[in-house]
Design a protein around this motif. Structure first.
Motif, mmCIF file in Angstrom:
data_model
loop_
_atom_site.group_PDB
_atom_site.id
_atom_site.type_symbol
_atom_site.label_atom_id
_atom_site.label_comp_id
_atom_site.label_asym_id
_atom_site.label_seq_id
_atom_site.Cartn_x
_atom_site.Cartn_y
_atom_site.Cartn_z
ATOM 1 N N PHE A 146 7.892 30.854 -115.116
ATOM 2 C CA PHE A 146 7.148 29.631 -114.852
ATOM 3 C C PHE A 146 5.853 29.923 -114.117
ATOM 4 O O PHE A 146 4.774 29.464 -114.510
ATOM 5 C CB PHE A 146 8.021 28.665 -114.044
ATOM 6 C CG PHE A 146 7.265 27.488 -113.491
ATOM 7 C CD1 PHE A 146 6.819 26.476 -114.334
ATOM 8 C CD2 PHE A 146 7.005 27.384 -112.134
ATOM 9 C CE1 PHE A 146 6.116 25.394 -113.831
ATOM 10 C CE2 PHE A 146 6.308 26.306 -111.623
ATOM 11 C CZ PHE A 146 5.858 25.308 -112.472
ATOM 12 N N ILE A 224 11.731 24.208 -110.640
ATOM 13 C CA ILE A 224 10.334 24.653 -110.678
ATOM 14 C C ILE A 224 9.500 23.987 -109.588
ATOM 15 O O ILE A 224 8.478 24.537 -109.159
ATOM 16 C CB ILE A 224 9.692 24.425 -112.060
ATOM 17 C CG1 ILE A 224 9.698 22.944 -112.441
ATOM 18 C CG2 ILE A 224 10.386 25.283 -113.113
ATOM 19 C CD1 ILE A 224 8.950 22.660 -113.755
ATOM 20 N N ASP A 229 12.731 29.907 -110.992
ATOM 21 C CA ASP A 229 12.941 29.981 -112.434
ATOM 22 C C ASP A 229 13.698 31.278 -112.718
ATOM 23 O O ASP A 229 13.144 32.368 -112.576
ATOM 24 C CB ASP A 229 11.601 29.968 -113.169
ATOM 25 C CG ASP A 229 11.751 30.030 -114.685
ATOM 26 O OD1 ASP A 229 12.890 29.901 -115.167
ATOM 27 O OD2 ASP A 229 10.729 30.204 -115.374
#
Length: 356
Positions: A146, A224, A229
């Motif tokens: 992410f 997130i 992540d």
């Protein structure tokens, strides 16, 4: 701690066209579509200054940028360049997860050159891409997918960004919700209506509330928002379908013209299937008419197929389905699904073929 790189080519399709045609360099270029109709597949950075971007209707693009240059897409060339770039990735790690022709994740926690710095590796890759293809790439470096994806968008074009653990939560908190990878426009609009405008706002919501409003994806949003992540880089990411479609400058009214286009589309799909060493059991025909009415028809078989002839034959029969009108057609598309890859066939110990 993992070391993840996200490499994103800069305006890939348009940059390839500018590389191969010096007359296009420094000018606003749109790949795909035309002034009359169609959709922009990619736009050069010169075009983006005028608000031209991928998936924008060509007519609107031409209005925003009157001197915009439209060029036809050459997907065979883009695929060849993409393979070149991927070979560079594999020189550093086997943990490469392609997302499309122009971007990929790399896990370089343990890498082939024994380099402890992911930033140095990212910049070596970017330099090699430029030297071997003449194209530029941007990179994001962090400890999860992410953050690496977010980072690669922060210094484009031809730049890189490192997000370290001590800066991650602060950065995510300040991020506009529309900039979150994994949160699309519809979801972002819903969040904004709920008063979630930034990462800090998202972090204030409980996991239970996010799941209640967004389903199972709410678990992902909760993580997130905290810069978490745990997804692995998946080197064997499986595609669920393979397809190709085309929007026409002039509506097609005759069946013969439609069949000619279906032959081209079947060839493109078969080529991709061969490249991916895949077979399929389902063919789907997509038709968009002059009035933007959309119709799809599918047919599924017990046996597998992969040949251009098989794909075309099924698509032709679907086109001739009695319930489908043949009035002017704006777009045709063919996709195949229920895919089986070579590795799966070897494991299962069988192989079927469907001939026409």
């Amino acid at each position: 701690m993992r070391k993840i790189i996200h490499i994103d080519m800069d305006a890939f399709f348009a940059s390839v066209e500018q590389r191969d045609n010096p007359e296009l360099r420094g000018k606003p270029v749109a790949v795909g579509g035309s002034r009359a109709r169609g959709v922009v597949a990619a736009a050069s950075y010169e075009a983006r200054k005028y608000g031209v971007h991928s998936a924008l209707a060509s007519k609107i693009a031409a209005q925003r940028c009157p001197h915009l240059i439209f060029v036809k897409a050459r997907f065979d060339v883009y695929s060849a360049v993409s393979r070149q770039i991927r070979e560079i990735f594999f020189a550093y790690t086997d943990l490469v997860e392609p997302l499309s022709l122009d971007e990929a994740y790399l896990d370089v926690t343990e890498n082939k050159i024994g380099m402890p710095s992911a930033t140095i590796i990212a910049n070596q890759i970017r330099q090699r891409i430029f030297e071997e293809t003449g194209l530029t790439a941007s990179a994001g470096i962090s400890y999860n997918k992410f953050l690496a994806k977010i980072a690669s968008d922060m210094n484009k074009p031809n730049g890189y960004t490192l997000i370290t653990p001590d800066k991650a939560e602060e950065l995510v908190a300040s991020l506009d919700i529309g900039k979150f990878h994994g949160i699309g426009k519809v979801t972002a609009a819903k969040m904004q209506r709920m008063g979630i405008l930034t990462g800090a706002d998202l972090r204030e919501r409980s996991e239970e509330e996010l799941v209640r409003n967004f389903g199972k994806t709410g678990h992902y949003y909760y993580r997130i928002a905290r810069a978490q992540d745990d997804r692995d880089v998946q080197p064997h990411r499986i595609r669920k379908s393979i397809g190709s479609e085309r929007t026409f400058e002039t509506d097609l009214s005759e069946e013969e013209a439609m069949l000619e286009q279906l032959e081209h589309l079947a060839k493109e799909v078969a080529h991709d299937m061969e490249r991916l060493k895949a077979t399929a059991r389902t063919v789907t025909l997509k038709i968009k008419y002059f009035d933007f009415t959309l119709n799809t028809r599918s047919k599924t078989f017990l046996s597998e197929f992969s040949s251009e002839d098989a794909i075309f034959t099924v698509a032709r029969d679907l086109l001739r389905t009695p319930q489908l009108p043949l009035y002017p057609v704006r777009l045709l598309g063919i996709s195949v699904s229920s895919l089986l890859y070579q590795h799966d066939r070897l494991q299962e110990g069988y192989q079927f073929t469907l001939e026409f």
